[in-house]
Design a protein around this motif. Structure first.
Motif, PDB file in Angstrom:
ATOM      1  N   VAL A 268       0.862  -1.177   0.000  1.00 34.37           N
ATOM      2  CA  VAL A 268       0.000   0.000   0.000  1.00 34.37           C
ATOM      3  C   VAL A 268       0.904   1.234   0.000  1.00 34.37           C
ATOM      4  CG1 VAL A 268      -1.652   1.355   1.329  1.00 34.37           C
ATOM      5  CG2 VAL A 268      -1.927  -1.110   1.169  1.00 34.37           C
ATOM      6  N   ASN A 269       0.727   2.092  -0.967  1.00 34.09           N
ATOM      7  CA  ASN A 269       1.523   3.309  -1.037  1.00 34.09           C
ATOM      8  C   ASN A 269       1.134   4.272   0.076  1.00 34.09           C
ATOM      9  OD1 ASN A 269       2.924   2.603  -3.483  1.00 34.09           O
ATOM     10  ND2 ASN A 269       1.061   3.097  -4.620  1.00 34.09           N
ATOM     11  N   ILE A 270       2.121   4.791   0.769  1.00 31.16           N
ATOM     12  CA  ILE A 270       1.900   5.770   1.830  1.00 31.16           C
ATOM     13  C   ILE A 270       2.188   7.150   1.272  1.00 31.16           C
ATOM     14  CG2 ILE A 270       2.628   6.539   4.108  1.00 31.16           C
ATOM     15  CD1 ILE A 270       1.036   3.916   4.069  1.00 31.16           C
ATOM     16  N   THR A 271       1.169   7.979   1.226  1.00 30.73           N
ATOM     17  CA  THR A 271       1.273   9.267   0.545  1.00 30.73           C
ATOM     18  C   THR A 271       1.303  10.467   1.476  1.00 30.73           C
ATOM     19  OG1 THR A 271      -1.136   9.394   0.308  1.00 30.73           O
ATOM     20  CG2 THR A 271       0.086   8.339  -1.477  1.00 30.73           C
ATOM     21  N   GLU A 340      -6.671   5.101   2.509  1.00 29.07           N
ATOM     22  CA  GLU A 340      -6.244   6.106   1.536  1.00 29.07           C
ATOM     23  C   GLU A 340      -4.729   6.259   1.468  1.00 29.07           C
ATOM     24  OE1 GLU A 340     -10.332   7.168   3.013  1.00 29.07           O
ATOM     25  OE2 GLU A 340      -8.417   6.681   3.954  1.00 29.07           O
ATOM     26  N   GLY A 341      -3.987   5.499   2.270  1.00 28.44           N
ATOM     27  CA  GLY A 341      -2.531   5.612   2.252  1.00 28.44           C
ATOM     28  C   GLY A 341      -2.007   6.621   3.229  1.00 28.44           C
ATOM     29  N   GLY A 342      -2.747   6.895   4.311  1.00 32.35           N
ATOM     30  CA  GLY A 342      -2.290   7.819   5.333  1.00 32.35           C
ATOM     31  C   GLY A 342      -1.548   7.089   6.442  1.00 32.35           C
ATOM     32  N   ASP A 391      -6.220  14.745  -2.084  1.00 33.11           N
ATOM     33  CA  ASP A 391      -7.045  13.551  -1.952  1.00 33.11           C
ATOM     34  C   ASP A 391      -7.216  12.918  -3.314  1.00 33.11           C
ATOM     35  OD1 ASP A 391     -10.527  12.994  -1.148  1.00 33.11           O
ATOM     36  OD2 ASP A 391      -8.848  11.635  -1.335  1.00 33.11           O
ATOM     37  N   GLN A 392      -6.912  11.619  -3.379  1.00 34.37           N
ATOM     38  CA  GLN A 392      -6.978  10.948  -4.663  1.00 34.37           C
ATOM     39  C   GLN A 392      -7.989   9.828  -4.625  1.00 34.37           C
ATOM     40  OE1 GLN A 392      -2.980   9.831  -5.445  1.00 34.37           O
ATOM     41  NE2 GLN A 392      -2.224  11.913  -5.461  1.00 34.37           N
ATOM     42  N   SER A 393      -9.141  10.133  -4.107  1.00 35.72           N
ATOM     43  CA  SER A 393     -10.194   9.127  -3.955  1.00 35.72           C
ATOM     44  C   SER A 393     -10.504   8.446  -5.276  1.00 35.72           C
ATOM     45  CB  SER A 393     -11.442   9.810  -3.410  1.00 35.72           C
ATOM     46  OG  SER A 393     -12.538   8.995  -3.528  1.00 35.72           O
ATOM     47  N   GLY A 394     -10.515   7.123  -5.219  1.00 40.65           N
ATOM     48  CA  GLY A 394     -10.948   6.346  -6.369  1.00 40.65           C
ATOM     49  C   GLY A 394      -9.936   6.253  -7.486  1.00 40.65           C
ATOM     50  N   SER A 395      -8.692   6.670  -7.238  1.00 41.33           N
ATOM     51  CA  SER A 395      -7.702   6.615  -8.292  1.00 41.33           C
ATOM     52  C   SER A 395      -7.374   5.184  -8.669  1.00 41.33           C
ATOM     53  CB  SER A 395      -6.422   7.322  -7.825  1.00 41.33           C
ATOM     54  OG  SER A 395      -5.408   7.166  -8.793  1.00 41.33           O
ATOM     55  N   ALA A 396      -7.211   4.929  -9.933  1.00 37.24           N
ATOM     56  CA  ALA A 396      -6.832   3.592 -10.381  1.00 37.24           C
ATOM     57  C   ALA A 396      -5.326   3.448 -10.480  1.00 37.24           C
ATOM     58  CB  ALA A 396      -7.462   3.299 -11.745  1.00 37.24           C
ATOM     59  N   ASP A 397      -4.587   4.547 -10.328  1.00 33.84           N
ATOM     60  CA  ASP A 397      -3.134   4.505 -10.394  1.00 33.84           C
ATOM     61  C   ASP A 397      -2.593   3.853  -9.133  1.00 33.84           C
ATOM     62  OD1 ASP A 397      -0.552   7.076 -10.802  1.00 33.84           O
ATOM     63  OD2 ASP A 397      -0.430   4.918 -10.525  1.00 33.84           O
ATOM     64  N   PRO A 398      -1.878   2.738  -9.248  1.00 31.21           N
ATOM     65  CA  PRO A 398      -1.382   2.062  -8.048  1.00 31.21           C
ATOM     66  C   PRO A 398      -0.490   2.942  -7.208  1.00 31.21           C
ATOM     67  CG  PRO A 398      -1.183   0.626  -9.970  1.00 31.21           C
ATOM     68  CD  PRO A 398      -1.564   1.980 -10.471  1.00 31.21           C
ATOM     69  N   GLN A 411     -12.127  -1.929  -7.684  1.00 30.14           N
ATOM     70  CA  GLN A 411     -11.632  -0.795  -8.457  1.00 30.14           C
ATOM     71  C   GLN A 411     -10.280  -1.225  -8.998  1.00 30.14           C
ATOM     72  OE1 GLN A 411     -11.668   2.754  -6.148  1.00 30.14           O
ATOM     73  NE2 GLN A 411     -13.801   2.583  -5.601  1.00 30.14           N
ATOM     74  N   ALA A 412     -10.293  -1.847 -10.119  1.00 27.51           N
ATOM     75  CA  ALA A 412      -9.082  -2.476 -10.646  1.00 27.51           C
ATOM     76  C   ALA A 412      -7.944  -1.493 -10.712  1.00 27.51           C
ATOM     77  CB  ALA A 412      -9.366  -3.040 -12.039  1.00 27.51           C
ATOM     78  N   GLY A 413      -6.804  -1.982 -10.269  1.00 25.29           N
ATOM     79  CA  GLY A 413      -5.594  -1.183 -10.367  1.00 25.29           C
ATOM     80  C   GLY A 413      -5.265  -0.413  -9.131  1.00 25.29           C
ATOM     81  N   GLY A 414      -6.141  -0.324  -8.147  1.00 20.88           N
ATOM     82  CA  GLY A 414      -5.851   0.448  -6.950  1.00 20.88           C
ATOM     83  C   GLY A 414      -5.087  -0.362  -5.941  1.00 20.88           C
ATOM     84  N   ASN A 415      -4.895   0.214  -4.761  1.00 20.44           N
ATOM     85  CA  ASN A 415      -4.224  -0.521  -3.700  1.00 20.44           C
ATOM     86  C   ASN A 415      -5.076  -1.686  -3.247  1.00 20.44           C
ATOM     87  OD1 ASN A 415      -1.985   1.093  -3.569  1.00 20.44           O
ATOM     88  ND2 ASN A 415      -2.896   2.523  -2.105  1.00 20.44           N
TER      89      ASN A 415
END
Length: 496
Positions: A268-271, A340-342, A391-398, A411-415
């Motif tokens: 999981v990406n931490i942003t 959300e990666g927090g 906030d990048q809610s619903g982003s498909a970018d991993p 949601q394909a492609g997410g965390n």
């Protein structure tokens, strides 16, 4: 360490619990936190947005706000007010919060906590303000009996009716420093094991990571394998009082990604760093028990651990996040984070285990970053940011945060957090390992082999995300049958 991805995997690699659940139903108690008595129409908010709004209202309205919490069922922020000031009510409602009038003010609740600190700092006790009940919740573990219990009970009663509640915990409060398989240190008499929290950039730009303070006090040099050569050195460690350590990688070229490794090759990406909000769902990753989830139940908690270095003494830690997420020995320092990666917290200690549950306390990441001067990132490559990042809610970018996905299917492609790991990779049975409180000493019960001699399969060199084979992690955990989604969906899965 050669110039490669850091061998110490953030959070460790361990199997999921058997009762893996999708996030919308991840904690059965979520729906109980309703805004009973609340008035007004509120905006529908994600937990991260509710946390931001709560901070803004607290700053703007000051002591007129007597705490707030996130109603995860209705997805609303509930704000407590005491005096009924019409201006306060208007501002809070206009901002999008639900307003609830309560009896106890912030000042009164703080006074109650101060009285507890003065009169009832007893090993095995903890207290925190619960804005959902508008009371101070006092917890005593199983060691608080006899005269100690009588003293605690009389102190709580002296606060007056409606100010505090007292409850018993079946376990005992301890720091979770023994029995893990993520980061290791050799000390006189045995080994110390903890979990890595979050990779960061130190103030001088060098790659580093955060873990628990009692781990950094227990040992200075840390390795990514049992009995291996040190790859990182403690730069700052605070315990008691606070519970965080900043540990710098010895090789300045180490690439330390800003992510949490949740096992089975998934991360999981931490942003950003995020403040906790009572009522929100959080996830904890630790090297002993793997991924588990639950809710934040209190903020600014005080915990009185029995001191290991001073018989009869108390190691008091303040300002902690209280949750009902389980943890066990070896999970100390591990990551508490949001979908959300927090980055929210570092595992400190608590009571119970992941079979029976319990209370667990976390050092806020925001406070640790502020104190150390570190920033979230990937060892100089700029992957992360601080609280307030977009906030990048619903982003498909991993590489982006997954957003608020409660109620979302795939949601394909997410965390994604899911998948079952090799059961032999989790530290399970640690009988004879000395899994007790090792704050200050770091060796636990060291009669015989001490905490280090736990031959068995474990998560070995974790460069990348895979599991290796090494002695020192104990036998496999029993609850590891939870299969992940495996379809690229972005719903977090875990077990309480």
């Amino acid at each position: 360490m050669p110039k490669r991805k850091a061998a110490i995997a953030v959070g460790g690699v361990a199997a999921l619990g058997a009762a893996a659940l999708l996030l919308p139903n991840a904690n059965a108690s979520q729906g109980k936190n309703d805004a009973s008595g609340a008035t007004g129409t509120a905006k529908t908010l994600k937990a991260s947005d509710a946390s931001d709004l709560a901070a803004q209202l607290q700053k703007a309205l000051g002591d007129a706000v007597a705490g707030s919490y996130y109603d995860s069922g209705k997805k609303q922020l509930v704000v407590n007010v005491v005096n009924g000031d019409s201006n306060v009510l208007v501002q809070a409602k206009k901002a999008g919060a639900v307003v609830r009038q309560v009896e106890n003010s912030t000042a009164e609740l703080k006074d109650a906590a101060h009285t507890l600190k003065t009169r009832a700092t007893i090993p095995g006790t903890a207290w925190a303000v619960d804005p959902r009940t508008d009371k101070v919740v006092v917890t005593a573990d199983s060691s608080v009996t006899g005269a100690k219990w009588d003293k605690l009970q009389s102190t709580v009663r002296s606060l007056g009716p409606g100010m505090a509640t007292l409850k018993k915990s079946s376990g005992s409060f301890k720091t979770f420093v023994s029995g893990g398989d993520a980061i290791f240190s050799q000390v006189q008499g045995g080994n110390v094991r903890c979990s890595l929290g979050f990779n960061v950039k130190a103030s001088d730009g060098s790659p580093a990571f955060l873990t628990a303070g009692h781990c950094g006090v227990a040992a200075k040099d840390w390795s990514d394998s049992q009995n291996g050569q040190p790859v990182a050195t403690v730069d700052q460690a605070k315990f008691p009082g606070n519970d965080f350590s900043l540990v710098k990688y010895n090789d300045a070229t180490t690439q330390a990604p800003s992510e949490v490794n949740v096992g089975n090759g998934q991360t999981v990406n931490i942003t950003q760093a995020a403040d906790a909000t009572v009522g929100e769902t959080v996830f904890r990753m630790g090297s002993t028990t793997g991924l588990h989830n639950g809710q934040v139940t209190g903020l600014d908690a005080t915990v009185n651990f029995q001191s290991e270095t001073n018989p009869g003494g108390v190691d008091t830690v303040n300002g902690l996040i209280q949750t009902n997420v389980c943890a066990e020995a070896g999970d100390s320092g591990g990551s508490l984070f949001t979908q959300e990666g927090g980055a929210v917290g570092l595992t400190s200690g608590g009571s119970g285990d992941c079979k029976n549950g319990g209370e667990t306390f976390f050092q806020p990441v925001t406070a640790a970053l502020q104190a150390t001067g570190a920033t979230l990132g990937d060892g100089g490559n700029g992957a992360g940011g601080q609280a307030g990042a977009g906030d990048q809610s619903g982003s498909a970018d991993p590489s982006a945060s997954a957003g608020d996905q409660s109620g979302a299917g795939d949601q394909a492609g997410g965390n994604q957090i899911g998948g079952s790991a090799d059961p032999s990779a989790s530290a399970g049975d640690q009988s004879g390992a000395g899994a007790g409180d090792q704050s200050g000493a770091g060796a636990g019960d060291q009669s015989g082999a001490g905490a280090g001699d736990q031959s068995g399969a474990g998560a070995g060199d974790q460069s990348g995300a895979g599991t290796g084979d090494q002695s020192g992690a104990g036998t496999g955990s029993g609850d590891q049958s939870g299969a992940g989604t495996g379809d690229g969906s972005s719903s977090l899965t875990g077990s309480n």
